[in-house]
Design a protein around this motif. Structure first.
Motif, mmCIF file in Angstrom:
data_model
loop_
_atom_site.group_PDB
_atom_site.id
_atom_site.type_symbol
_atom_site.label_atom_id
_atom_site.label_comp_id
_atom_site.label_asym_id
_atom_site.label_seq_id
_atom_site.Cartn_x
_atom_site.Cartn_y
_atom_site.Cartn_z
ATOM 1 N N ILE A 287 31.602 -19.044 20.374
ATOM 2 C CA ILE A 287 32.503 -17.906 20.586
ATOM 3 C C ILE A 287 32.118 -16.750 19.666
ATOM 4 N N ALA A 290 29.142 -15.164 21.122
ATOM 5 C CA ALA A 290 29.456 -14.436 22.348
ATOM 6 C C ALA A 290 30.014 -13.047 22.062
ATOM 7 N N TYR A 291 30.817 -12.919 21.010
ATOM 8 C CA TYR A 291 31.501 -11.657 20.741
ATOM 9 C C TYR A 291 30.954 -10.919 19.517
ATOM 10 N N GLY A 292 29.963 -11.494 18.835
ATOM 11 C CA GLY A 292 29.374 -10.831 17.681
ATOM 12 C C GLY A 292 28.275 -9.858 18.082
ATOM 13 N N ASP A 293 27.877 -9.014 17.157
ATOM 14 C CA ASP A 293 26.778 -8.076 17.387
ATOM 15 C C ASP A 293 26.176 -7.700 16.039
ATOM 16 N N GLY A 297 30.364 -6.404 14.419
ATOM 17 C CA GLY A 297 30.562 -7.845 14.643
ATOM 18 C C GLY A 297 29.509 -8.712 13.984
ATOM 19 N N MET A 300 30.447 -12.070 12.519
ATOM 20 C CA MET A 300 30.629 -13.182 13.445
ATOM 21 C C MET A 300 29.315 -13.941 13.640
ATOM 22 N N ASN A 370 22.791 -10.909 29.265
ATOM 23 C CA ASN A 370 24.238 -10.892 29.055
ATOM 24 C C ASN A 370 24.583 -12.093 28.185
ATOM 25 N N GLN A 372 26.958 -12.650 26.094
ATOM 26 C CA GLN A 372 28.342 -13.092 26.026
ATOM 27 C C GLN A 372 28.604 -14.178 27.062
ATOM 28 N N SER A 373 28.163 -13.950 28.282
ATOM 29 C CA SER A 373 28.341 -14.949 29.339
ATOM 30 C C SER A 373 27.549 -16.219 29.041
ATOM 31 N N TRP A 375 26.645 -17.515 26.027
ATOM 32 C CA TRP A 375 27.189 -18.320 24.932
ATOM 33 C C TRP A 375 28.538 -18.941 25.264
ATOM 34 N N LEU A 376 29.287 -18.335 26.179
ATOM 35 C CA LEU A 376 30.578 -18.915 26.540
ATOM 36 C C LEU A 376 30.411 -20.214 27.339
#
Length: 416
Positions: A287, A290-293, A297, A300, A370, A372-373, A375-376
Protein backbone atom coordinates in the motif's frame (compact mmCIF):
# COMPACT_ATOMS: atom_id res chain seq x y z
CA UNK A 1 37.65 -21.45 16.49
CA UNK A 2 40.95 -19.66 15.91
CA UNK A 3 41.08 -16.14 14.49
CA UNK A 4 42.42 -17.19 11.08
CA UNK A 5 39.52 -19.56 10.42
CA UNK A 6 37.01 -17.03 11.73
CA UNK A 7 38.34 -14.39 9.32
CA UNK A 8 38.18 -16.81 6.38
CA UNK A 9 34.62 -17.89 7.17
CA UNK A 10 33.49 -14.29 7.66
CA UNK A 11 35.08 -13.30 4.35
CA UNK A 12 33.42 -16.29 2.68
CA UNK A 13 30.00 -15.20 3.94
CA UNK A 14 30.59 -11.57 2.97
CA UNK A 15 31.54 -12.49 -0.59
CA UNK A 16 28.76 -15.09 -0.92
CA UNK A 17 26.05 -12.49 -0.41
CA UNK A 18 27.95 -9.57 -1.93
CA UNK A 19 27.96 -11.53 -5.19
CA UNK A 20 24.21 -12.11 -5.07
CA UNK A 21 23.32 -8.57 -3.97
CA UNK A 22 25.63 -7.06 -6.59
CA UNK A 23 23.41 -7.99 -9.54
CA UNK A 24 20.15 -9.49 -8.26
CA UNK A 25 18.57 -6.30 -6.87
CA UNK A 26 19.11 -4.23 -10.01
CA UNK A 27 18.68 -6.97 -12.63
CA UNK A 28 15.08 -5.91 -13.30
CA UNK A 29 16.17 -2.37 -14.14
CA UNK A 30 19.05 -3.68 -16.28
CA UNK A 31 16.76 -5.99 -18.24
CA UNK A 32 14.09 -3.32 -18.73
CA UNK A 33 16.39 -0.44 -19.70
CA UNK A 34 19.35 -2.12 -21.38
CA UNK A 35 17.90 -5.31 -22.89
CA UNK A 36 14.39 -3.86 -23.40
CA UNK A 37 12.81 -6.86 -21.67
CA UNK A 38 9.10 -7.06 -20.95
CA UNK A 39 7.67 -7.51 -17.47
CA UNK A 40 7.01 -11.17 -18.23
CA UNK A 41 10.61 -11.68 -19.36
CA UNK A 42 11.87 -9.85 -16.29
CA UNK A 43 9.82 -12.09 -14.00
CA UNK A 44 11.03 -15.15 -15.91
CA UNK A 45 14.63 -14.16 -15.22
CA UNK A 46 13.88 -13.81 -11.51
CA UNK A 47 12.07 -17.15 -11.54
CA UNK A 48 15.45 -18.79 -12.17
CA UNK A 49 16.12 -18.26 -8.45
CA UNK A 50 13.20 -20.55 -7.64
CA UNK A 51 14.25 -23.11 -10.23
CA UNK A 52 17.73 -23.05 -8.72
CA UNK A 53 16.25 -23.49 -5.23
CA UNK A 54 14.31 -26.55 -6.43
CA UNK A 55 17.36 -28.12 -8.06
CA UNK A 56 19.86 -27.20 -5.30
CA UNK A 57 18.87 -30.00 -2.87
CA UNK A 58 19.68 -32.57 -5.53
CA UNK A 59 23.15 -31.08 -6.07
CA UNK A 60 23.79 -31.14 -2.33
CA UNK A 61 22.09 -34.48 -1.63
CA UNK A 62 23.52 -36.42 -4.56
CA UNK A 63 26.99 -34.87 -4.90
CA UNK A 64 28.20 -32.69 -2.01
CA UNK A 65 26.96 -34.92 0.80
CA UNK A 66 28.33 -38.12 -0.72
CA UNK A 67 31.39 -37.65 -2.90
CA UNK A 68 33.36 -34.41 -2.58
CA UNK A 69 34.46 -32.01 0.15
CA UNK A 70 32.10 -29.04 0.46
CA UNK A 71 34.79 -26.38 0.14
CA UNK A 72 36.05 -27.87 -3.15
CA UNK A 73 32.57 -27.95 -4.69
CA UNK A 74 32.06 -24.40 -3.44
CA UNK A 75 35.25 -23.32 -5.20
CA UNK A 76 34.39 -24.98 -8.50
CA UNK A 77 30.84 -23.60 -8.54
CA UNK A 78 32.01 -20.04 -7.88
CA UNK A 79 34.69 -20.22 -10.57
CA UNK A 80 32.04 -21.39 -13.04
CA UNK A 81 29.80 -18.64 -11.70
CA UNK A 82 32.47 -16.01 -12.34
CA UNK A 83 32.66 -17.08 -15.98
CA UNK A 84 28.87 -17.05 -16.33
CA UNK A 85 28.50 -13.60 -14.77
CA UNK A 86 31.21 -12.16 -17.02
CA UNK A 87 29.61 -13.76 -20.07
CA UNK A 88 26.36 -12.01 -19.10
CA UNK A 89 28.07 -8.66 -19.77
CA UNK A 90 28.59 -9.61 -23.43
CA UNK A 91 24.93 -10.53 -24.11
CA UNK A 92 22.76 -7.96 -25.88
CA UNK A 93 19.33 -9.62 -26.01
CA UNK A 94 17.10 -11.38 -23.49
CA UNK A 95 16.79 -14.66 -25.40
CA UNK A 96 20.50 -15.30 -24.85
CA UNK A 97 20.54 -13.78 -21.38
CA UNK A 98 17.88 -16.11 -19.96
CA UNK A 99 19.62 -19.50 -20.41
CA UNK A 100 22.84 -18.04 -19.01
CA UNK A 101 21.19 -16.66 -15.88
CA UNK A 102 19.30 -19.95 -15.46
CA UNK A 103 22.60 -21.82 -15.59
CA UNK A 104 24.09 -19.38 -13.09
CA UNK A 105 21.29 -19.76 -10.55
CA UNK A 106 21.40 -23.54 -10.82
CA UNK A 107 25.08 -23.48 -9.80
CA UNK A 108 24.77 -20.58 -7.32
CA UNK A 109 21.82 -21.71 -5.17
CA UNK A 110 23.63 -24.85 -3.91
CA UNK A 111 26.46 -22.65 -2.62
CA UNK A 112 24.09 -21.15 -0.04
CA UNK A 113 23.91 -24.51 1.71
CA UNK A 114 27.60 -25.22 1.14
CA UNK A 115 28.81 -22.10 2.97
CA UNK A 116 26.67 -23.18 5.91
CA UNK A 117 28.17 -26.67 5.86
CA UNK A 118 31.71 -25.33 5.81
CA UNK A 119 30.91 -22.98 8.70
CA UNK A 120 29.12 -25.52 10.90
CA UNK A 121 31.98 -28.00 10.54
CA UNK A 122 34.30 -25.60 12.37
CA UNK A 123 31.94 -24.81 15.24
CA UNK A 124 31.48 -26.43 18.61
CA UNK A 125 28.28 -24.50 19.34
CA UNK A 126 26.68 -23.40 16.03
CA UNK A 127 23.64 -21.78 17.65
CA UNK A 128 25.94 -19.24 19.33
CA UNK A 129 28.82 -19.04 16.85
CA UNK A 130 27.03 -19.12 13.50
CA UNK A 131 25.13 -15.79 13.77
CA UNK A 132 28.42 -13.92 14.20
CA UNK A 133 29.67 -15.46 10.96
CA UNK A 134 26.39 -15.27 9.02
CA UNK A 135 25.88 -11.58 9.79
CA UNK A 136 28.78 -10.79 7.44
CA UNK A 137 26.63 -12.15 4.62
CA UNK A 138 23.98 -9.53 5.29
CA UNK A 139 26.72 -6.89 5.45
CA UNK A 140 27.93 -8.09 2.05
CA UNK A 141 24.46 -7.62 0.53
CA UNK A 142 24.21 -4.13 2.09
CA UNK A 143 27.66 -3.07 0.85
CA UNK A 144 26.83 -4.20 -2.70
CA UNK A 145 23.73 -2.01 -2.76
CA UNK A 146 25.55 0.99 -1.31
CA UNK A 147 28.38 0.68 -3.85
CA UNK A 148 25.93 0.58 -6.77
CA UNK A 149 24.09 3.59 -5.38
CA UNK A 150 27.22 5.66 -4.74
CA UNK A 151 28.69 4.94 -8.18
CA UNK A 152 25.41 5.93 -9.84
CA UNK A 153 25.25 2.96 -12.20
CA UNK A 154 21.44 3.00 -12.28
CA UNK A 155 21.22 6.66 -13.30
CA UNK A 156 24.04 6.40 -15.85
CA UNK A 157 22.63 3.25 -17.48
CA UNK A 158 25.79 1.24 -16.79
CA UNK A 159 24.31 -1.57 -14.69
CA UNK A 160 26.24 -4.04 -16.83
CA UNK A 161 29.09 -3.19 -14.45
CA UNK A 162 27.19 -4.92 -11.62
CA UNK A 163 27.72 -8.26 -13.36
CA UNK A 164 31.43 -7.52 -13.81
CA UNK A 165 31.72 -6.59 -10.13
CA UNK A 166 29.94 -9.80 -9.15
CA UNK A 167 32.15 -11.83 -11.51
CA UNK A 168 35.33 -10.50 -9.86
CA UNK A 169 33.95 -11.25 -6.37
CA UNK A 170 32.94 -14.76 -7.50
CA UNK A 171 36.44 -15.38 -8.84
CA UNK A 172 37.95 -14.29 -5.52
CA UNK A 173 35.58 -16.49 -3.52
CA UNK A 174 36.20 -19.42 -5.85
CA UNK A 175 39.94 -19.22 -5.20
CA UNK A 176 39.47 -18.56 -1.48
CA UNK A 177 37.27 -21.64 -1.16
CA UNK A 178 40.18 -23.99 -1.84
CA UNK A 179 41.97 -22.57 1.22
CA UNK A 180 39.02 -23.13 3.57
CA UNK A 181 39.12 -25.88 6.22
CA UNK A 182 38.33 -29.33 4.88
CA UNK A 183 34.66 -30.30 5.06
CA UNK A 184 34.44 -33.93 3.88
CA UNK A 185 31.16 -35.46 2.64
CA UNK A 186 28.92 -36.35 5.58
CA UNK A 187 27.00 -39.20 3.91
CA UNK A 188 29.78 -40.97 2.04
CA UNK A 189 28.73 -44.52 1.28
CA UNK A 190 25.14 -43.96 2.43
CA UNK A 191 22.11 -44.46 0.22
CA UNK A 192 20.16 -41.27 -0.52
CA UNK A 193 16.56 -41.42 -1.75
CA UNK A 194 14.41 -38.83 -3.53
CA UNK A 195 12.38 -38.45 -0.33
CA UNK A 196 15.51 -37.74 1.69
CA UNK A 197 16.54 -34.97 -0.70
CA UNK A 198 13.26 -33.02 -0.69
CA UNK A 199 12.48 -33.69 2.98
CA UNK A 200 9.48 -35.98 2.54
CA UNK A 201 10.20 -37.54 5.93
CA UNK A 202 8.70 -34.41 7.48
CA UNK A 203 5.44 -34.49 5.52
CA UNK A 204 3.74 -35.97 8.57
CA UNK A 205 3.79 -32.44 10.05
CA UNK A 206 0.96 -31.57 7.67
CA UNK A 207 -1.34 -33.85 9.69
CA UNK A 208 -1.18 -31.11 12.33
CA UNK A 209 -4.03 -28.81 11.25
CA UNK A 210 -2.35 -25.63 12.46
CA UNK A 211 0.88 -26.48 10.70
CA UNK A 212 -1.03 -27.28 7.49
CA UNK A 213 -2.60 -23.79 7.62
CA UNK A 214 0.82 -22.26 8.24
CA UNK A 215 2.32 -24.27 5.36
CA UNK A 216 -0.38 -23.19 2.88
CA UNK A 217 -0.08 -19.57 4.03
CA UNK A 218 3.70 -19.73 3.61
CA UNK A 219 3.44 -20.88 0.01
CA UNK A 220 0.72 -18.32 -0.77
CA UNK A 221 2.54 -15.35 0.82
CA UNK A 222 5.51 -16.01 -1.48
CA UNK A 223 3.35 -14.98 -4.44
CA UNK A 224 3.27 -11.28 -3.42
CA UNK A 225 6.87 -11.65 -2.21
CA UNK A 226 7.90 -12.24 -5.82
CA UNK A 227 6.51 -8.82 -6.79
CA UNK A 228 8.89 -7.19 -4.31
CA UNK A 229 12.03 -9.01 -5.42
CA UNK A 230 11.27 -8.73 -9.13
CA UNK A 231 10.07 -5.16 -9.55
CA UNK A 232 11.00 -2.91 -6.61
CA UNK A 233 14.21 -1.62 -8.19
CA UNK A 234 12.65 -0.87 -11.61
CA UNK A 235 9.77 0.83 -9.77
CA UNK A 236 12.03 3.03 -7.63
CA UNK A 237 14.14 4.06 -10.60
CA UNK A 238 11.09 4.76 -12.73
CA UNK A 239 9.48 7.05 -10.15
CA UNK A 240 12.72 8.98 -9.70
CA UNK A 241 14.29 7.68 -6.50
CA UNK A 242 18.00 8.52 -6.47
CA UNK A 243 20.54 5.77 -5.70
CA UNK A 244 17.71 3.23 -5.51
CA UNK A 245 19.93 0.19 -4.89
CA UNK A 246 21.54 1.93 -1.93
CA UNK A 247 18.13 2.95 -0.58
CA UNK A 248 16.95 -0.66 -0.84
CA UNK A 249 19.86 -1.75 1.36
CA UNK A 250 17.98 -0.15 4.25
CA UNK A 251 15.76 -3.24 4.16
CA UNK A 252 18.67 -5.45 5.17
CA UNK A 253 19.67 -3.03 7.93
CA UNK A 254 16.11 -3.30 9.23
CA UNK A 255 16.35 -7.08 9.05
CA UNK A 256 19.39 -7.05 11.32
CA UNK A 257 17.67 -4.81 13.85
CA UNK A 258 14.52 -6.90 14.08
CA UNK A 259 16.57 -10.11 14.21
CA UNK A 260 18.22 -8.86 17.39
CA UNK A 261 14.79 -8.20 18.92
CA UNK A 262 13.27 -11.57 17.96
CA UNK A 263 13.78 -13.38 21.32
CA UNK A 264 11.96 -10.65 23.26
CA UNK A 265 9.19 -10.41 20.68
CA UNK A 266 8.56 -14.17 20.85
CA UNK A 267 7.93 -13.94 24.58
CA UNK A 268 5.56 -11.01 24.16
CA UNK A 269 3.50 -12.07 21.13
CA UNK A 270 3.74 -15.83 20.55
CA UNK A 271 3.53 -17.63 17.22
CA UNK A 272 0.16 -16.60 15.82
CA UNK A 273 0.61 -12.88 16.44
CA UNK A 274 4.18 -12.91 15.13
CA UNK A 275 3.14 -14.61 11.89
CA UNK A 276 0.09 -12.36 11.49
CA UNK A 277 2.11 -9.18 12.04
CA UNK A 278 4.57 -10.37 9.38
CA UNK A 279 1.76 -10.87 6.83
CA UNK A 280 0.13 -7.56 7.75
CA UNK A 281 3.46 -5.87 7.07
CA UNK A 282 3.38 -7.21 3.51
CA UNK A 283 -0.06 -5.65 2.99
CA UNK A 284 1.06 -2.28 4.35
CA UNK A 285 4.32 -2.34 2.41
CA UNK A 286 2.56 -2.67 -0.93
CA UNK A 287 0.00 0.00 0.00
CA UNK A 288 2.88 2.35 0.79
CA UNK A 289 4.44 1.55 -2.58
CA UNK A 290 1.10 2.08 -4.35
CA UNK A 291 0.56 5.58 -2.95
CA UNK A 292 4.15 6.73 -2.40
CA UNK A 293 6.26 8.81 -4.76
CA UNK A 294 9.67 10.49 -4.97
CA UNK A 295 8.21 13.81 -3.76
CA UNK A 296 5.90 14.37 -0.79
CA UNK A 297 5.19 10.63 -0.59
CA UNK A 298 8.86 9.67 -0.39
CA UNK A 299 8.46 8.68 3.27
CA UNK A 300 6.01 5.99 2.19
CA UNK A 301 8.58 4.43 -0.12
CA UNK A 302 11.18 4.45 2.65
CA UNK A 303 8.68 2.98 5.11
CA UNK A 304 7.86 0.19 2.67
CA UNK A 305 11.54 -0.68 2.29
CA UNK A 306 12.35 -0.47 6.01
CA UNK A 307 9.43 -2.80 6.73
CA UNK A 308 11.53 -5.60 5.22
CA UNK A 309 12.72 -6.50 8.71
CA UNK A 310 9.16 -7.12 9.86
CA UNK A 311 8.08 -8.79 6.61
CA UNK A 312 10.96 -11.25 6.63
CA UNK A 313 11.78 -11.81 10.30
CA UNK A 314 8.26 -11.96 11.69
CA UNK A 315 6.97 -14.40 9.11
CA UNK A 316 9.83 -16.43 7.65
CA UNK A 317 12.15 -16.62 10.65
CA UNK A 318 9.20 -17.27 12.98
CA UNK A 319 8.03 -19.96 10.58
CA UNK A 320 11.44 -21.62 10.52
CA UNK A 321 11.53 -21.72 14.31
CA UNK A 322 7.92 -22.94 14.49
CA UNK A 323 8.79 -25.72 12.02
CA UNK A 324 11.95 -26.63 13.92
CA UNK A 325 10.05 -26.89 17.21
CA UNK A 326 7.26 -29.09 15.84
CA UNK A 327 9.53 -31.36 13.82
CA UNK A 328 11.61 -32.62 16.75
CA UNK A 329 15.21 -33.78 16.61
CA UNK A 330 14.66 -36.57 14.08
CA UNK A 331 13.06 -34.51 11.31
CA UNK A 332 14.48 -31.01 11.87
CA UNK A 333 16.70 -30.90 8.76
CA UNK A 334 14.13 -32.58 6.56
CA UNK A 335 11.40 -30.21 7.70
CA UNK A 336 13.48 -27.10 7.01
CA UNK A 337 14.37 -28.41 3.57
CA UNK A 338 10.74 -29.18 2.83
CA UNK A 339 9.41 -25.75 3.83
CA UNK A 340 12.22 -23.99 1.93
CA UNK A 341 11.52 -25.99 -1.21
CA UNK A 342 7.80 -25.19 -0.95
CA UNK A 343 8.22 -21.45 -0.33
CA UNK A 344 11.30 -20.18 -2.12
CA UNK A 345 10.93 -22.91 -4.73
CA UNK A 346 7.25 -23.45 -5.58
CA UNK A 347 5.68 -20.33 -4.02
CA UNK A 348 8.17 -17.85 -5.45
CA UNK A 349 8.06 -19.60 -8.83
CA UNK A 350 4.29 -19.13 -9.01
CA UNK A 351 4.67 -15.52 -7.89
CA UNK A 352 7.24 -14.78 -10.59
CA UNK A 353 5.02 -16.09 -13.36
CA UNK A 354 2.05 -14.07 -12.03
CA UNK A 355 3.90 -10.80 -11.43
CA UNK A 356 5.33 -10.44 -14.95
CA UNK A 357 2.01 -10.40 -16.84
CA UNK A 358 0.53 -8.08 -14.19
CA UNK A 359 3.29 -5.53 -14.76
CA UNK A 360 2.91 -5.83 -18.55
CA UNK A 361 -0.85 -5.32 -18.28
CA UNK A 362 -0.38 -1.98 -16.50
CA UNK A 363 2.36 -0.70 -18.80
CA UNK A 364 1.56 2.84 -20.00
CA UNK A 365 4.53 3.48 -22.27
CA UNK A 366 8.04 2.20 -22.92
CA UNK A 367 9.26 3.97 -19.78
CA UNK A 368 6.27 4.09 -17.44
CA UNK A 369 3.71 1.90 -15.65
CA UNK A 370 0.61 2.36 -13.54
CA UNK A 371 2.44 1.30 -10.39
CA UNK A 372 -0.48 2.06 -8.10
CA UNK A 373 -2.62 -0.60 -9.77
CA UNK A 374 0.33 -3.01 -9.89
CA UNK A 375 1.19 -2.77 -6.18
CA UNK A 376 -2.42 -3.03 -5.02
CA UNK A 377 -2.59 -6.54 -6.52
CA UNK A 378 0.09 -8.12 -4.24
CA UNK A 379 -1.37 -6.06 -1.36
CA UNK A 380 -4.73 -7.73 -2.02
CA UNK A 381 -3.18 -11.20 -2.27
CA UNK A 382 -1.32 -10.72 1.02
CA UNK A 383 -4.52 -9.47 2.66
CA UNK A 384 -6.44 -12.57 1.56
CA UNK A 385 -3.65 -14.82 2.93
CA UNK A 386 -3.70 -12.90 6.22
CA UNK A 387 -7.48 -13.30 6.61
CA UNK A 388 -7.24 -17.01 5.78
CA UNK A 389 -4.50 -17.43 8.38
CA UNK A 390 -6.32 -15.53 11.11
CA UNK A 391 -9.53 -17.51 10.58
CA UNK A 392 -8.06 -21.01 10.53
CA UNK A 393 -4.73 -21.01 12.44
CA UNK A 394 -5.56 -21.98 16.04
CA UNK A 395 -2.17 -22.59 17.68
CA UNK A 396 -1.92 -19.78 20.24
CA UNK A 397 0.85 -21.31 22.33
CA UNK A 398 3.80 -19.03 22.99
CA UNK A 399 6.92 -20.51 21.43
CA UNK A 400 8.98 -19.21 24.31
CA UNK A 401 7.20 -21.55 26.71
CA UNK A 402 7.85 -24.72 24.73
CA UNK A 403 10.79 -26.88 25.77
CA UNK A 404 13.84 -27.20 23.62
CA UNK A 405 13.39 -23.97 21.65
CA UNK A 406 16.71 -22.66 20.41
CA UNK A 407 16.44 -19.47 18.39
CA UNK A 408 19.12 -19.55 15.73
CA UNK A 409 20.06 -17.48 12.73
CA UNK A 410 17.92 -18.67 9.81
CA UNK A 411 19.28 -20.82 7.02
CA UNK A 412 21.35 -18.92 4.51
CA UNK A 413 19.33 -20.55 1.77
CA UNK A 414 16.26 -18.62 2.86
CA UNK A 415 17.68 -15.30 3.96
CA UNK A 416 18.86 -12.49 1.71
Amino acid sequence: MNLGIRVKLSTMMFLEFFIWGAWFVTMGTYLTVTLKATGTQNAGAYATQSLGAIIAPFVIGLIADKYFSAQKILGVLHLLGAASLYYATTITDFDKFYPNILFYMIIYMPTLALVNSVSFKQMKNPSKEFPWIRVFGTFGWIVAGIVIGLLGWEKSGTLVLTFKMAAVASLILGLLSFTLPDTPPVKKGQKTTFGDIIGLDSIGLLKNRSYLIFFLASVAICVPLAFYYNFTNPFLNEVGVKKAAGVQAMGQVSELAFMAAMPLLFVRFGVKKMLAIGMLAWVLRYIFFAYGDAGSGYWMLIAGIVMHGICYDFFFVTGQIYTDNLAGERFKSAAQGFITLATYGVGMLIGSYISGPVVDKWKISETSHNWQSIWLIPAGIAAVVLIFFLLFFKDRTSMATKPGLDIEEPSAQTQI
